[in-house]
Design a protein around this motif. Structure first.
Motif, short mmCIF file in Angstrom:
data_model
loop_
_atom_site.label_atom_id
_atom_site.label_comp_id
_atom_site.label_asym_id
_atom_site.label_seq_id
_atom_site.Cartn_x
_atom_site.Cartn_y
_atom_site.Cartn_z
N ASN A 85 -68.23 69.53 -42.62
CA ASN A 85 -69.14 68.38 -42.65
C ASN A 85 -69.41 67.90 -44.07
O ASN A 85 -70.47 67.32 -44.33
CB ASN A 85 -70.46 68.75 -41.95
CG ASN A 85 -71.20 67.53 -41.45
OD1 ASN A 85 -70.62 66.51 -41.11
ND2 ASN A 85 -72.52 67.65 -41.38
N GLN A 86 -68.48 68.16 -44.98
CA GLN A 86 -68.56 67.70 -46.36
C GLN A 86 -69.88 68.09 -47.03
O GLN A 86 -70.44 67.34 -47.84
CB GLN A 86 -68.38 66.17 -46.42
CG GLN A 86 -67.04 65.71 -45.88
CD GLN A 86 -66.86 64.20 -45.92
OE1 GLN A 86 -67.78 63.48 -46.29
NE2 GLN A 86 -65.70 63.73 -45.54
N GLY A 87 -70.37 69.27 -46.66
CA GLY A 87 -71.59 69.78 -47.28
C GLY A 87 -72.87 69.29 -46.63
O GLY A 87 -73.96 69.79 -46.96
N GLU A 88 -72.77 68.32 -45.73
CA GLU A 88 -73.96 67.83 -45.04
C GLU A 88 -74.44 68.87 -44.03
O GLU A 88 -73.64 69.56 -43.41
CB GLU A 88 -73.66 66.52 -44.31
CG GLU A 88 -73.30 65.37 -45.24
CD GLU A 88 -74.50 64.89 -46.05
OE1 GLU A 88 -75.65 65.03 -45.56
OE2 GLU A 88 -74.29 64.40 -47.17
N ALA A 89 -75.75 68.96 -43.87
CA ALA A 89 -76.32 69.96 -42.96
C ALA A 89 -76.18 69.51 -41.51
O ALA A 89 -76.34 68.33 -41.18
CB ALA A 89 -77.79 70.19 -43.29
N TYR A 90 -75.86 70.45 -40.66
CA TYR A 90 -75.89 70.22 -39.21
C TYR A 90 -77.28 70.53 -38.70
O TYR A 90 -77.85 71.57 -39.01
CB TYR A 90 -74.90 71.14 -38.49
CG TYR A 90 -73.44 70.74 -38.59
CD1 TYR A 90 -72.97 69.60 -37.96
CD2 TYR A 90 -72.53 71.54 -39.27
CE1 TYR A 90 -71.64 69.24 -38.03
CE2 TYR A 90 -71.19 71.20 -39.33
CZ TYR A 90 -70.74 70.06 -38.71
OH TYR A 90 -69.42 69.72 -38.77
N GLU A 91 -77.83 69.64 -37.89
CA GLU A 91 -79.09 69.93 -37.22
C GLU A 91 -78.84 70.66 -35.91
O GLU A 91 -79.57 71.57 -35.52
CB GLU A 91 -79.88 68.65 -36.95
CG GLU A 91 -80.39 67.96 -38.21
CD GLU A 91 -81.24 66.76 -37.89
OE1 GLU A 91 -81.55 66.56 -36.70
OE2 GLU A 91 -81.59 66.03 -38.83
N LYS A 92 -77.78 70.26 -35.23
CA LYS A 92 -77.41 70.88 -33.96
C LYS A 92 -76.01 71.49 -34.09
O LYS A 92 -75.32 71.30 -35.08
CB LYS A 92 -77.41 69.84 -32.83
CG LYS A 92 -78.72 69.07 -32.68
CD LYS A 92 -79.88 69.97 -32.32
CE LYS A 92 -81.17 69.14 -32.16
NZ LYS A 92 -82.34 70.01 -31.84
N LEU A 93 -75.61 72.21 -33.07
CA LEU A 93 -74.30 72.84 -33.06
C LEU A 93 -73.21 71.77 -33.04
O LEU A 93 -73.25 70.85 -32.22
CB LEU A 93 -74.17 73.72 -31.81
CG LEU A 93 -72.95 74.65 -31.73
CD1 LEU A 93 -73.11 75.81 -32.71
CD2 LEU A 93 -72.79 75.18 -30.31
N PRO A 94 -72.23 71.83 -33.95
CA PRO A 94 -71.15 70.84 -33.91
C PRO A 94 -70.32 70.97 -32.64
O PRO A 94 -70.11 72.08 -32.14
CB PRO A 94 -70.32 71.19 -35.15
CG PRO A 94 -70.67 72.60 -35.49
CD PRO A 94 -72.09 72.79 -35.05
N ARG A 95 -69.86 69.86 -32.14
CA ARG A 95 -69.20 69.85 -30.84
C ARG A 95 -67.87 70.61 -30.84
O ARG A 95 -67.43 71.07 -29.80
CB ARG A 95 -68.95 68.41 -30.39
CG ARG A 95 -70.21 67.65 -30.05
CD ARG A 95 -69.88 66.32 -29.39
NE ARG A 95 -71.08 65.53 -29.18
CZ ARG A 95 -71.10 64.36 -28.55
NH1 ARG A 95 -69.96 63.85 -28.10
NH2 ARG A 95 -72.22 63.71 -28.40
N PHE A 96 -67.23 70.71 -32.01
CA PHE A 96 -65.92 71.36 -32.00
C PHE A 96 -66.00 72.83 -31.58
O PHE A 96 -65.01 73.40 -31.13
CB PHE A 96 -65.26 71.23 -33.38
CG PHE A 96 -65.77 72.18 -34.43
CD1 PHE A 96 -65.24 73.44 -34.56
CD2 PHE A 96 -66.78 71.78 -35.30
CE1 PHE A 96 -65.69 74.31 -35.54
CE2 PHE A 96 -67.23 72.64 -36.28
CZ PHE A 96 -66.69 73.90 -36.40
N ILE A 97 -67.19 73.44 -31.69
CA ILE A 97 -67.32 74.85 -31.31
C ILE A 97 -67.27 75.03 -29.79
O ILE A 97 -66.41 75.76 -29.29
CB ILE A 97 -68.59 75.46 -31.93
CG1 ILE A 97 -68.45 75.50 -33.46
CG2 ILE A 97 -68.85 76.86 -31.37
CD1 ILE A 97 -69.66 76.05 -34.18
N PRO A 98 -68.16 74.39 -29.01
CA PRO A 98 -68.04 74.57 -27.56
C PRO A 98 -66.78 73.92 -26.98
O PRO A 98 -66.23 74.41 -25.99
CB PRO A 98 -69.31 73.90 -27.01
CG PRO A 98 -69.74 72.94 -28.07
CD PRO A 98 -69.35 73.58 -29.36
N TYR A 99 -66.31 72.84 -27.60
CA TYR A 99 -65.13 72.16 -27.10
C TYR A 99 -63.84 72.93 -27.37
O TYR A 99 -62.79 72.61 -26.80
CB TYR A 99 -65.01 70.76 -27.71
CG TYR A 99 -66.02 69.75 -27.21
CD1 TYR A 99 -67.05 70.13 -26.35
CD2 TYR A 99 -65.96 68.42 -27.62
CE1 TYR A 99 -67.99 69.20 -25.92
CE2 TYR A 99 -66.89 67.49 -27.17
CZ TYR A 99 -67.90 67.88 -26.33
OH TYR A 99 -68.82 66.98 -25.89
#
Length: 226
Positions: free
Chosen positions: A163-177
């Motif tokens: 995410n280019q250093g940007e913080a994720y607030e929620k789980l990124p979709r690529f993990i469950p997908y």
């Protein structure tokens, strides 16, 4: 499971362990999360906000793991009444044809699953309409998040990578997908294994067990007092 072969190769045993362990863990997690949510909702008028979404993802994972495992234990439904009318030679040819169709289907499913998941993981989708002919640039969607499930702190290390250093607030979709291409790959492996067994004569068809006939036999034994 008593009807399917137990003598698997090393890779086969590893895959079986992964499938069986994952299915057991997923069922356990789904039960625990749902139970806790019910207690919180009816006992304390609250609940786990991300519980429903998590259970939905876990159920999808369960289906994807289960479809490959069901091929291994011959639990998928099938009809062989017409095939059984043929002699062993033509019957084997029809079984090989059915197996080839299943392998092609699983390969198409794997390509589609990868092409859908790849942009969410900042990867390239495959080119070619039916079968991969290479890779082509796809729009980076790694910043897409799920709706409710928060990102665990121990996964913060993926932010500079995905995410280019940007913080994720929620789980990124690529993990469950990620289960989409993984599950499709497992299904392809199981269909290839079944096809090889038929070709080698270790299995007469993709349908090995017959649940209805087995149930009748069980009732006969029970009535006989066995």
């Amino acid at each position: 499971m008593a009807h399917h072969e137990q003598n698997e190769s090393g890779i086969g045993r590893i895959v079986s362990e992964i499938e069986e362990t994952a299915i057991a863990l997923i069922l356990g997690l789904m039960t625990i999360i749902t139970f806790i949510n019910v207690v919180l909702r009816y006992g304390f008028n609250t609940g786990i906000i991300w519980g429903l979404e998590m259970v939905t993802f876990l159920f999808a994972w369960l289906v994807l793991f289960g479809m490959s495992y069901a091929v291994k234990v011959t639990a998928h439904l099938g009809v062989d009444a017409v095939i059984n009318l043929f002699s062993p030679g033509p019957r084997k040819i029809l079984a090989l044809l059915a197996g080839a169709v299943c392998v092609i289907y699983a390969a198409l499913l794997l390509k589609g699953a990868w092409d859908y998941w790849a942009p969410f993981a900042a990867l390239d989708a495959t080119s070619g309409r039916w079968f991969p002919t290479g890779f082509e640039n796809s729009r980076d969607q790694a910043w897409y998040e799920v709706i409710d499930i928060p990102l665990p702190e121990w996964l913060r290390w993926i932010e500079p990578i995905m995410n280019q250093g940007e913080a994720y607030e929620k789980l990124p979709r690529f993990i469950p997908y990620a289960m989409l291409p993984f599950g499709a790959a497992l299904l392809l492996l199981r269909f290839v294994q079944a096809f090889v067994k038929v070709a080698q004569g270790r299995q007469h068809s993709l349908i090995v067990s017959h649940e209805a006939e087995d149930a009748v036999e069980d009732v006969k034994h029970m009535n006989a007092g066995d």
